[in-house]
Design a protein around this motif. Structure first.
Motif, PDB file in Angstrom:
ATOM      1  N   SER B  72     -33.905 -30.140  49.473  1.00 12.93           N
ATOM      2  CA  SER B  72     -33.487 -28.941  49.977  1.00 12.93           C
ATOM      3  C   SER B  72     -32.594 -28.316  48.875  1.00 12.93           C
ATOM      4  N   LEU B  73     -31.826 -29.098  47.880  1.00 16.38           N
ATOM      5  CA  LEU B  73     -31.168 -28.807  46.816  1.00 16.38           C
ATOM      6  C   LEU B  73     -31.861 -28.243  45.692  1.00 16.38           C
ATOM      7  N   GLU B  75     -34.775 -27.037  46.088  1.00 15.47           N
ATOM      8  CA  GLU B  75     -35.441 -25.670  46.517  1.00 15.47           C
ATOM      9  C   GLU B  75     -34.433 -24.530  46.282  1.00 15.47           C
ATOM     10  N   SER B  76     -32.762 -24.777  46.724  1.00 15.91           N
ATOM     11  CA  SER B  76     -31.890 -23.767  46.414  1.00 15.91           C
ATOM     12  C   SER B  76     -31.761 -23.569  44.814  1.00 15.91           C
ATOM     13  N   ARG B  79     -34.727 -21.396  43.524  1.00 16.85           N
ATOM     14  CA  ARG B  79     -34.561 -19.950  43.796  1.00 16.85           C
ATOM     15  C   ARG B  79     -33.582 -19.362  43.188  1.00 16.85           C
ATOM     16  N   TYR B  80     -32.386 -20.076  42.883  1.00 15.19           N
ATOM     17  CA  TYR B  80     -31.356 -19.558  42.068  1.00 15.19           C
ATOM     18  C   TYR B  80     -31.787 -19.053  40.578  1.00 15.19           C
ATOM     19  N   ARG B 279     -25.521 -27.636  47.262  1.00 14.36           N
ATOM     20  CA  ARG B 279     -26.355 -26.987  48.011  1.00 14.36           C
ATOM     21  C   ARG B 279     -25.431 -25.702  48.605  1.00 14.36           C
ATOM     22  N   GLU B 280     -24.068 -26.169  49.336  1.00 14.34           N
ATOM     23  CA  GLU B 280     -23.438 -25.171  49.800  1.00 14.34           C
ATOM     24  C   GLU B 280     -23.003 -24.110  48.618  1.00 14.34           C
ATOM     25  N   LEU B 282     -24.711 -22.858  46.358  1.00 17.72           N
ATOM     26  CA  LEU B 282     -25.908 -22.058  46.043  1.00 17.72           C
ATOM     27  C   LEU B 282     -26.235 -21.261  47.319  1.00 17.72           C
ATOM     28  N   GLU B 283     -26.123 -21.770  48.355  1.00 21.31           N
ATOM     29  CA  GLU B 283     -26.604 -21.116  49.705  1.00 21.31           C
ATOM     30  C   GLU B 283     -25.535 -20.290  50.350  1.00 21.31           C
ATOM     31  N   HIS B 284     -24.297 -20.572  50.094  1.00 24.60           N
ATOM     32  CA  HIS B 284     -23.147 -19.611  50.584  1.00 24.60           C
ATOM     33  C   HIS B 284     -22.381 -19.213  49.231  1.00 24.60           C
TER      34      HIS B 284
END
Lengths: 159, 399
Positions: B72-73, B75-76, B79-80, B279-280, B282-284
């Motif tokens: 999941s990281l 993938e983040s 995308r980033y 992950r946090e 990048l995702e928020h």
């Protein structure tokens, strides 16, 4: 928001010379903009952020929720104006939700605030009800923490 | 019996002690020093990121992860990187999570170097580049960048140092310690150079978000460069997450697979708690990075103007959080300047020579320090310089 205002909001004592260096402006330009903000009322004043708990003054601050009947002409404004004129009222906000006005009121002691609520505030025409909450301790105000942060643990020199 | 020192491998023994370490030892004995010697953000990690790691611990997220890192990281990250730097990587095979960019760099070098291979890198630079090449049995070849070029790396400088044994070029822009960045044209020239000589490029883009003038050009985004670039990035600087030790490498599946082989047998995986935190981040994203960048930029402006005012030549740093003023005209070496400033005014700066011999005549001033401290430091440096001015020093003789 203009970066200059942002910096002044954080530290109103920052000198025009330093502000000029940070913002790549001339000192005259910084002075001119500040004067303009003051003239147009965008800057309303400059205050120190004081940790009153530390002074042990024994003063109390209450947050008061007020329900109001809006008037046919003037809506909430005339009641809010009237309430704002009391010197013990520090801030007044019109709110969405279960009540209409939110007040910050400070006084010498609990009794003084209680007197203000029962004798002055509650008797104003248009005020339907009030709910008073006394503040017990301030942790953070105006974006400033009231407890000093612990010292940095960063290494003194690092690559 | 042999002394234990003689059992140490020669290539390790022969690496000199880091100049920064020497300096650190002196500074750490002193009180009330304002340090402009710190190469890490003064901001705390944004609260929502710290809170996410606490939440991970509460959920009992304490296990190993896949050697590659949490999918999941990855993938983040993919995308980033695609959104910000214009390169698409497959999170399944082309992204490896590492313990800081330091580990990623070590893996990249160990994965590609045969003994004696030459690695081009530019000086002044981060202190670890030449040593990690040597640890991997390679030969570091320094290309000296110059103040008059704004410490940019030019093709002509590279052409002068390339040989048939050159395997890769190591890049770091925005640069520690000079604050230099490359223009898109510079990056294109360097890419052409890499293609012409069939070199790999290892690009340490750790300061990419902290670019103040223009935008950062990622060399992997240029046509034909993705395949020959190992893109290194991490969370330490822009997200103020140094202690989390979170880095990553992106590259072709073959290169990443080779790096993963070393990583799995030496590190196994990066900390899962740090991976959750990353992950946090990048995702928020909120506005953390932008706010810190704006603050660094104001400090950069302040420092640059202050050095100009006190007559210290300093090229405008365009990225990272370092200024690299010249002190050569004051008739002292970088080390003498730094030691004198520390002794007389209790301000710590790092001698430029810690970042390569061509750093002589410069000192590194990190502006990852509060504005109040910077203002006081500038007052003290101005006072110190005044005592060094050739005219001031000549006075006793003429009297």
């Amino acid at each position: 928001m203009d970066e200059l205002l942002h910096l002044l909001k954080r530290n109103a004592l920052e000198t025009p010379e330093n502000l000029a260096k940070m913002l790549n402006l001339s000192v005259d330009e910084v002075r001119r903009r500040i004067a303009n903000y003051e003239k147009t009322g965008i800057i309303r004043g400059y205050q120190a952020v004081v940790n009153e708990d530390q002074l042990s003054l024994g003063r109390v601050t209450a947050v008061i929720e007020v329900k109001v009947t809006p008037e046919r002409e003037g809506g909430f404004n005339s009641v809010a104006d009237r309430i704002s004129k009391f010197p013990e009222v520090e801030s007044v906000y019109l709110m969405s939700g279960a009540f209409d006005l939110l007040l910050f009121v400070s006084g010498r002691d609990l009794k003084e605030v209680a007197f203000f609520v029962s004798e002055k505030l509650a008797t104003i025409r248009g005020v339907i009800s009030t709910a008073t909450h006394f503040m017990l301790k301030t942790y953070k105000a105006n974006g400033v923490l009231m407890e000093s942060a612990e010292g940095s643990e960063r290494l003194k020199v690092s690559p | 019996m042999k002394s234990s020192g003689s059992r140490i491998a020669a290539h390790v023994r022969d690496i000199p002690r880091s100049g920064i370490r020497d300096f650190f030892d002196i500074v750490s004995t002193m009180k009330d020093v304002i340090s402009l010697g710190i190469g890490e953000p003064d901001f705390d990690t944004p609260w929502h990121i710290r809170e996410a790691s606490i939440h991970a611990l509460e959920r009992g997220v304490t296990s190993y992860t896949s050697n590659m890192g949490l999918l999941s990281l990855r993938e983040s990250i993919a995308r980033y990187v695609a959104r910000h730097y214009g390169v698409s990587y497959n999170p399944a095979t082309e992204v490896l999570i590492t313990v800081g960019v330091s580990e990623a760099l070590d893996l990249a070098l160990r994965a590609i170097i045969e003994p004696g291979d030459e690695i081009l890198y530019h000086e002044p630079c981060y202190v670890s580049y030449a040593p990690v090449v040597i640890f991997a049995h390679g030969k570091p070849v320094a290309v000296e960048t110059r103040a008059e070029d704004g410490f940019r790396l030019t093709r002509a400088q590279l052409e002068a140092k390339v040989t048939p044994r050159t395997k890769a070029l190591l890049l770091n822009f925005p640069n520690n310690p000079t604050g230099a960045t490359l223009t898109p044209e510079d990056v294109r020239d360097i890419a052409d150079f890499a293609v012409k000589h069939d070199l790999l490029v290892i690009s340490d883009d750790i300061y990419a978000e902290l670019t103040y003038d223009g935008t950062h050009t990622c060399i992997a985004s240029l046509p034909g460069m993705k395949e020959r670039t190992i893109f290194l990035h991490g969370f330490s600087k822009a997200w103020a997450m140094t202690g989390f030790r979170m880095g990553y490498a992106c590259g072709s599946p073959e290169l990443i697979e080779a790096m993963m082989k070393i990583h799995q047998y030496t590190m196994l995986c990066a900390s899962i708690i740090s991976q959750e935190a990353a992950r946090e981040a990048l995702e928020h994203p909120e506005t953390d990075v932008e706010e810190m960048r704006a603050e660094y930029q104001r400090r950069r402006n302040f420092l640059h103007h202050s050095f100009q005012e006190m007559g210290l030549p300093c090229h405008q740093p365009r990225g990272a959080f370092y200024a690299f003023p010249s002190i050569a005209h004051l008739g002292v070496t970088s080390k003498e300047f730094a030691l004198g400033l520390l002794d007389k005014e209790k301000v710590a700066v790092v001698p430029g020579t810690a970042f390569g011999a061509c750093g002589e005549g410069f000192v590194r001033c990190a502006y990852a320090t509060s504005m109040d401290e910077l203002q006081e430091a500038m007052r003290r440096i101005a006072r110190f310089i005044h005592t060094l001015q050739p005219s001031a020093r000549a006075r006793p003789h003429t009297a």
